[in-house]
Design a protein around this motif. Sequence first.
Motif, PDB file in Angstrom:
ATOM      1  N   GLY A  57     -38.600  63.734  20.001  1.00  0.00           N
ATOM      2  CA  GLY A  57     -37.831  63.570  18.776  1.00  0.00           C
ATOM      3  C   GLY A  57     -37.612  64.842  17.974  1.00  0.00           C
ATOM      4  O   GLY A  57     -37.050  64.793  16.884  1.00  0.00           O
ATOM      5  N   ARG A  58     -38.062  65.986  18.482  1.00  0.00           N
ATOM      6  CA  ARG A  58     -37.738  67.312  17.927  1.00  0.00           C
ATOM      7  C   ARG A  58     -38.025  67.447  16.430  1.00  0.00           C
ATOM      8  O   ARG A  58     -37.286  68.115  15.704  1.00  0.00           O
ATOM      9  N   GLU A  59     -39.091  66.876  15.963  1.00  0.00           N
ATOM     10  CA  GLU A  59     -39.382  67.004  14.536  1.00  0.00           C
ATOM     11  C   GLU A  59     -39.777  68.433  14.189  1.00  0.00           C
ATOM     12  O   GLU A  59     -40.561  69.064  14.896  1.00  0.00           O
ATOM     13  N   THR A  60     -39.232  68.941  13.103  1.00  0.00           N
ATOM     14  CA  THR A  60     -39.526  70.304  12.659  1.00  0.00           C
ATOM     15  C   THR A  60     -41.025  70.516  12.527  1.00  0.00           C
ATOM     16  O   THR A  60     -41.735  69.689  11.958  1.00  0.00           O
ATOM     17  N   GLY A  61     -41.489  71.644  13.072  1.00  0.00           N
ATOM     18  CA  GLY A  61     -42.909  71.968  12.977  1.00  0.00           C
ATOM     19  C   GLY A  61     -43.774  71.338  14.033  1.00  0.00           C
ATOM     20  O   GLY A  61     -44.999  71.419  13.960  1.00  0.00           O
ATOM     21  N   LYS A  92     -36.963  83.427  12.111  1.00  0.00           N
ATOM     22  CA  LYS A  92     -38.130  82.690  11.643  1.00  0.00           C
ATOM     23  C   LYS A  92     -37.892  82.162  10.231  1.00  0.00           C
ATOM     24  O   LYS A  92     -37.427  82.880   9.357  1.00  0.00           O
ATOM     25  N   ILE A  93     -38.239  80.903  10.039  1.00  0.00           N
ATOM     26  CA  ILE A  93     -38.141  80.269   8.732  1.00  0.00           C
ATOM     27  C   ILE A  93     -39.547  80.202   8.136  1.00  0.00           C
ATOM     28  O   ILE A  93     -40.484  79.770   8.804  1.00  0.00           O
ATOM     29  N   ASP A  94     -39.697  80.622   6.901  1.00  0.00           N
ATOM     30  CA  ASP A  94     -41.004  80.533   6.253  1.00  0.00           C
ATOM     31  C   ASP A  94     -41.229  79.108   5.771  1.00  0.00           C
ATOM     32  O   ASP A  94     -40.812  78.715   4.677  1.00  0.00           O
ATOM     33  N   LEU A  95     -41.875  78.322   6.636  1.00  0.00           N
ATOM     34  CA  LEU A  95     -42.188  76.933   6.324  1.00  0.00           C
ATOM     35  C   LEU A  95     -43.679  76.790   6.079  1.00  0.00           C
ATOM     36  O   LEU A  95     -44.506  77.415   6.755  1.00  0.00           O
ATOM     37  N   ILE A  96     -44.021  75.941   5.125  1.00  0.00           N
ATOM     38  CA  ILE A  96     -45.429  75.659   4.851  1.00  0.00           C
ATOM     39  C   ILE A  96     -45.599  74.171   4.578  1.00  0.00           C
ATOM     40  O   ILE A  96     -44.643  73.459   4.258  1.00  0.00           O
ATOM     41  N   MET A 225     -42.165  72.392   3.359  1.00  0.00           N
ATOM     42  CA  MET A 225     -41.424  73.056   2.291  1.00  0.00           C
ATOM     43  C   MET A 225     -41.053  74.460   2.735  1.00  0.00           C
ATOM     44  O   MET A 225     -41.757  75.070   3.539  1.00  0.00           O
ATOM     45  N   LEU A 226     -39.946  74.944   2.203  1.00  0.00           N
ATOM     46  CA  LEU A 226     -39.640  76.361   2.348  1.00  0.00           C
ATOM     47  C   LEU A 226     -40.553  77.140   1.410  1.00  0.00           C
ATOM     48  O   LEU A 226     -40.762  76.736   0.262  1.00  0.00           O
ATOM     49  N   LYS A 227     -41.082  78.231   1.880  1.00  0.00           N
ATOM     50  CA  LYS A 227     -41.917  79.066   1.019  1.00  0.00           C
ATOM     51  C   LYS A 227     -41.018  80.064   0.303  1.00  0.00           C
ATOM     52  O   LYS A 227     -40.637  81.092   0.854  1.00  0.00           O
ATOM     53  N   ASN A 293     -50.743  75.875   4.795  1.00  0.00           N
ATOM     54  CA  ASN A 293     -50.634  76.102   6.233  1.00  0.00           C
ATOM     55  C   ASN A 293     -49.241  76.615   6.581  1.00  0.00           C
ATOM     56  O   ASN A 293     -48.232  76.079   6.119  1.00  0.00           O
ATOM     57  N   GLU A 294     -49.186  77.659   7.399  1.00  0.00           N
ATOM     58  CA  GLU A 294     -47.905  78.097   7.937  1.00  0.00           C
ATOM     59  C   GLU A 294     -47.476  77.147   9.059  1.00  0.00           C
ATOM     60  O   GLU A 294     -48.291  76.703   9.859  1.00  0.00           O
TER      61      GLU A 294
END
Length: 544
Positions: A57-61, A92-96, A225-227, A293-294
């Motif tokens: 299902g390709r969920e982000t993260g 790269k997307i800064d996701l946390i 969330m986007l950092k 968490n990154e």
Amino acid sequence: MNKKFLTLGLVSLVTASCFSQIKPLKPNPDAIRFSKAINSENAYKHLSVLASDEYEGRETGTKGAWMAADYIRDYFQSLGLKAPVNGSYFQKIDLINYTVNESVLTINGQPKQVNKDFLIPITSVGPNGFIFNTDEIVFAGYGINREDYNDFEGLNLEGKVVMIFSASPLTAGTEKPTPRSLAMARQKKISYLAQNKAKAVILIDTDFDKLADYSKTTAITGRLMLKNKETEIALQKQNPFNVITISEATANDIFKAAGTSVQDIAKKILESKKPASQTINISLSASSRKKENEVRGENVLGFLEGSDPKLKKEILIITGHYDHIGITPDAVGTDKINNGADDDGSGTTGVLLMAKAFVNAKKAGKGPKRSILFMTVVGEEKGLFGSEWYSEHPVFPVENTIADLNTDMIGRTGEEYLGKPDSANYIYSVGSNMLSSELGKLSEQVNATYTKMKLDYKYDDPKDPERIYYRSDHYNFAKLGIPIIFYYDGMLQQDYHRPGDEVSKINFPLLSKRAKLTYFTAWELANRPKRPAVDMDGKGNLKK
């Protein structure tokens, strides 16, 4: 496509009637020749991989999204597209996200075990965590506050730790509650206690032992969330109310101090139909902290440089989002994987097909004059994260970006077209006139010349309750003043964000035809002498 509606101003758009007298363009034999790469067979090859169960299902993260990103990167590389992000195909997307990593609960000095005896949800833990101690707990039954029955009557809640049952018992004639209705009722009780300045609430969940591990993990894990500065400011403003959920056994440890038990007091309330609220003298302390968490996430970019020395600095972007919503463990039936074949495996597939067509053209010496950036973005389902990140960190200058063509759900027949004669020959065209009347006119000309589909402008209606214009990645380009077209099939009910969105239900000839419409539009944009003029005000009105 993103499920959330963004709260933004309504739009007033030029409708299709304005272009009823559109004259077709002169067909370009090269455009037609290289469009042959956009076909059902090639589409199936890509989508059967991207929307397979293996990709979860390709969920982000998650692993599935990473696998999809790797697949797209490898394909771009095999075509010979350039890696435009400092030699990489990944932006790269800064996701946390945040998880509760320290939870402590002691009763009369005896520590309890997290996830076995209690849990503290992420929603109750602020940026600095929390800690409190008390020597008394106010028990307020089921937390009901009605004229005919009030568990809070006569109680002083301010500064108190209040314990209530998480769910109220069913009464005769009441429909079976849904998880959503239970959650809403529980939140209403919590909000009442917060408004009355209670220090914390302890929720007794008699089904705590039955909760699946994923439910407990979800409770202590925050959303992605986007950092960025906006997130940091929002987090600092948080002042959540302290909530602890406990098991029946843990509740009985508290009730012992009052000489009763969960079962006895529940029976007493039901039989007497009167509150049994009381103060229990007992020592209790609790504390919790959360950890940042990154999370891995990346847009996948493939760059095709234009052939004209003067025009190649101008960039056309073609987008689709490759993420979806992953696995739903509590979905009805045995299929738990939301494959996202249409949403947006179909659009992603379209981007890959178009990349192949344009690369073939360039190899034959017929490459586009302007440069094209093929970009599949991540995090759309979480809030248009990937396109937002690109808009804030563009790889190519915004002022050189002439348009964005976005494909999000192009593989099926939407509800309004089921059973109709044109069910396999339409597409919803969204936003083509929002910023550029030239782009809107060109879209009509291209369609009249090559694909002859019905262009449905329903979702350009300012009264559109679904607010489709704001719900996919094109919008983050439109915010920058970049003209856009969003192609969409209108599937909002059947299998939308459900495990039923499978490859077997995709109409591949229709997917290919819609991708060709996008491709032919891209061909014209990439080769015309001038970029589309921005002559509209962003609300579909001509600039004064």
